[in-house]
Design an enzyme around this catalytic site. Structure first.
Site, PDB file in Angstrom:
ATOM      1  N   ASP A   1      32.561  46.568  47.465  1.00 57.70           N
ATOM      2  CA  ASP A   1      31.178  46.954  47.759  1.00 57.70           C
ATOM      3  C   ASP A   1      30.898  46.847  49.258  1.00 57.70           C
ATOM      4  O   ASP A   1      29.804  47.184  49.727  1.00 57.70           O
ATOM      5  CB  ASP A   1      30.162  46.167  46.909  1.00 57.70           C
ATOM      6  CG  ASP A   1      30.187  44.677  47.162  1.00 57.70           C
ATOM      7  OD1 ASP A   1      31.031  44.208  47.953  1.00 57.70           O
ATOM      8  OD2 ASP A   1      29.359  43.955  46.561  1.00 57.70           O
TER       9      ASP A   1
ATOM     10  N   GLU B   1      37.074  33.818  50.259  1.00 59.34           N
ATOM     11  CA  GLU B   1      36.570  34.407  51.514  1.00 59.34           C
ATOM     12  C   GLU B   1      35.852  33.343  52.345  1.00 59.34           C
ATOM     13  O   GLU B   1      35.018  32.595  51.829  1.00 59.34           O
ATOM     14  CB  GLU B   1      35.609  35.573  51.213  1.00 59.34           C
ATOM     15  CG  GLU B   1      35.025  36.166  52.498  1.00 59.34           C
ATOM     16  CD  GLU B   1      34.339  37.523  52.322  1.00 59.34           C
ATOM     17  OE1 GLU B   1      34.354  38.071  51.207  1.00 59.34           O
ATOM     18  OE2 GLU B   1      33.794  38.008  53.334  1.00 59.34           O
TER      19      GLU B   1
ATOM     20  N   ASP C   1      34.951  46.792  42.532  1.00 57.33           N
ATOM     21  CA  ASP C   1      33.991  45.715  42.753  1.00 57.33           C
ATOM     22  C   ASP C   1      32.744  45.938  41.906  1.00 57.33           C
ATOM     23  O   ASP C   1      32.251  47.070  41.820  1.00 57.33           O
ATOM     24  CB  ASP C   1      33.576  45.724  44.229  1.00 57.33           C
ATOM     25  CG  ASP C   1      33.593  44.353  44.843  1.00 57.33           C
ATOM     26  OD1 ASP C   1      33.772  43.364  44.109  1.00 57.33           O
ATOM     27  OD2 ASP C   1      33.446  44.276  46.086  1.00 57.33           O
TER      28      ASP C   1
ATOM     29  N   LYS D   1      36.237  43.161  40.027  1.00 58.78           N
ATOM     30  CA  LYS D   1      36.053  41.922  40.794  1.00 58.78           C
ATOM     31  C   LYS D   1      34.568  41.589  40.796  1.00 58.78           C
ATOM     32  O   LYS D   1      33.730  42.489  40.893  1.00 58.78           O
ATOM     33  CB  LYS D   1      36.547  42.090  42.235  1.00 58.78           C
ATOM     34  CG  LYS D   1      36.274  40.853  43.107  1.00 58.78           C
ATOM     35  CD  LYS D   1      36.944  40.923  44.450  1.00 58.78           C
ATOM     36  CE  LYS D   1      36.155  41.659  45.493  1.00 58.78           C
ATOM     37  NZ  LYS D   1      34.789  41.147  45.736  1.00 58.78           N
TER      38      LYS D   1
ATOM     39  N   GLU E   1      31.613  38.337  42.148  1.00 55.72           N
ATOM     40  CA  GLU E   1      31.412  37.171  43.015  1.00 55.72           C
ATOM     41  C   GLU E   1      30.784  36.010  42.259  1.00 55.72           C
ATOM     42  O   GLU E   1      29.893  36.216  41.423  1.00 55.72           O
ATOM     43  CB  GLU E   1      30.498  37.563  44.195  1.00 55.72           C
ATOM     44  CG  GLU E   1      31.100  38.629  45.089  1.00 55.72           C
ATOM     45  CD  GLU E   1      30.205  38.998  46.274  1.00 55.72           C
ATOM     46  OE1 GLU E   1      29.180  38.317  46.497  1.00 55.72           O
ATOM     47  OE2 GLU E   1      30.552  39.970  46.970  1.00 55.72           O
TER      48      GLU E   1
HETATM   49  O1  KIV Z   1      33.779  44.275  49.198  1.00 57.88           O
HETATM   50  C1  KIV Z   1      34.842  43.919  49.728  1.00 57.88           C
HETATM   51  O2  KIV Z   1      35.454  44.649  50.517  1.00 57.88           O
HETATM   52  C2  KIV Z   1      35.356  42.592  49.401  1.00 57.88           C
HETATM   53  C3  KIV Z   1      36.543  42.116  50.176  1.00 57.88           C
HETATM   54  C4  KIV Z   1      36.145  41.755  51.538  1.00 57.88           C
HETATM   55  C5  KIV Z   1      37.232  40.995  49.494  1.00 57.88           C
HETATM   56  O3  KIV Z   1      34.820  41.940  48.561  1.00 57.88           O
END
Ligand code: KIV
Length: 275
Positions: free
Chosen positions: A50, A192, A89, A119, A121
């Site tokens: 994202d 991160e 994401d 993915k 968070e």
């Molecule tokens: O959105 C993204 O690019 C990320 C990476 C920085 C891990 O979450």
């Protein structure tokens, strides 16, 4: 066994790389041409992040990015038919409001965008969500530490889990987050903006691979935002970014040469014209 550059990278293969002590390489990608180039280089994981918001759309944070936009960019990347594992994401508010929403949205990234994993968070606070998505056989990559969707809670993009005194209890909380994400069934976790000694400890403790960005050298793999690595970004470059090329300069030179040649009549020539 070393990485096989011709066979498809799968979720179990990413996990095998940790067991085999081989570093996992990951980059973000948002479109077909770059997905094709990065994949041909042999990258293991392509994340349609994202970060799309900040590096492609030109907005200040990742918060405005929508599910439809993620699906669209996943489609572009998947059309390159990459050997790399394609991870999509989950954007802000696509998984926080309820389990049902989270499963439906994770499913959209696979059904419509052809992602092979998603993915999201968070740590302890999203463990229940990770478990529910994994239970419908959608592989989940966790993401803890500096989680950009929490920018307002963190008061900016700040390193998380610093030693006691600077952020009391933060190290312990990050260790708990890492444990919770792994126990919930995530197949890997992005760390991160985490101090390198803490990232080292998490990497040693977890059975799943850690993929670091601003988390030092002891993670099982590394990820960077493609635009930062290639020098295509006008955003502030954090300390952890290494710029391997200056594409902004290369593109500017090419475009300036084109403008000059068109204005002076040097381009096009006979060889670029039809008779
Ligand atoms: O959105 C993204 O690019 C990320 C990476 C920085 C891990 O979450």
């Amino acid at each position: 066994m070393s990485a096989n550059l011709s066979s498809k990278v799968t979720v179990p293969e990413v996990q095998r790389l940790k067991t085999a002590g081989q570093k996992i390489t990951a980059l973000t990608a948002y479109d077909y041409p770059f997905a094709r180039i990065l994949d041909a280089c042999g990258i293991d994981v392509l994340l349609v992040g994202d970060s799309l918001g900040t590096v492609v759309q030109g907005v200040a944070t990742t918060l405005p990015v929508t599910m439809d936009e993620m699906v669209y960019h996943l489609k572009l990347v998947s059309r390159a038919r990459p050997r790399a594992l394609v991870v999509g994401d989950m954007p802000f508010l696509s998984y926080q409001a309820g389990i049902c929403d989270a499963i439906t949205n994770a499913g959209r990234l696979l059904k419509e965008g052809s992602a092979e994993a998603v993915k999201l968070e968070g740590g302890v606070n999203v463990a229940r969500v990770i478990k529910a998505i994994v239970n419908v056989d959608i592989p989940v990559m966790g993401h803890i530490g500096l989680t950009p969707q929490s920018v307002h809670r963190m008061g900016g993009f700040k390193v998380q889990g610093k030693k006691a005194g600077r952020q009391p209890g933060a190290r312990e909380r990050l260790l708990e987050d890492a444990q919770a994400v792994a126990e919930a069934g995530a197949f890997a976790v992005v760390l991160e903006g985490v101090p390198m000694d803490l990232a080292h400890e998490i990497t040693d403790r977890l059975p799943i691979p850690t993929i670091g960005i601003g988390a030092g050298p002891y993670c099982d793999g590394q990820i960077l935002v493609m635009h930062d690595l290639l020098g295509l970004s006008d955003r502030f470059a954090p300390k952890f970014v290494k710029r391997y090329a200056d594409l902004q300069e290369i593109v500017s030179q090419a475009v300036n040469a084109y403008i000059n040649e068109v204005r002076s009549g040097v381009f096009p020539q006979d060889e670029h014209s039809f008779h």
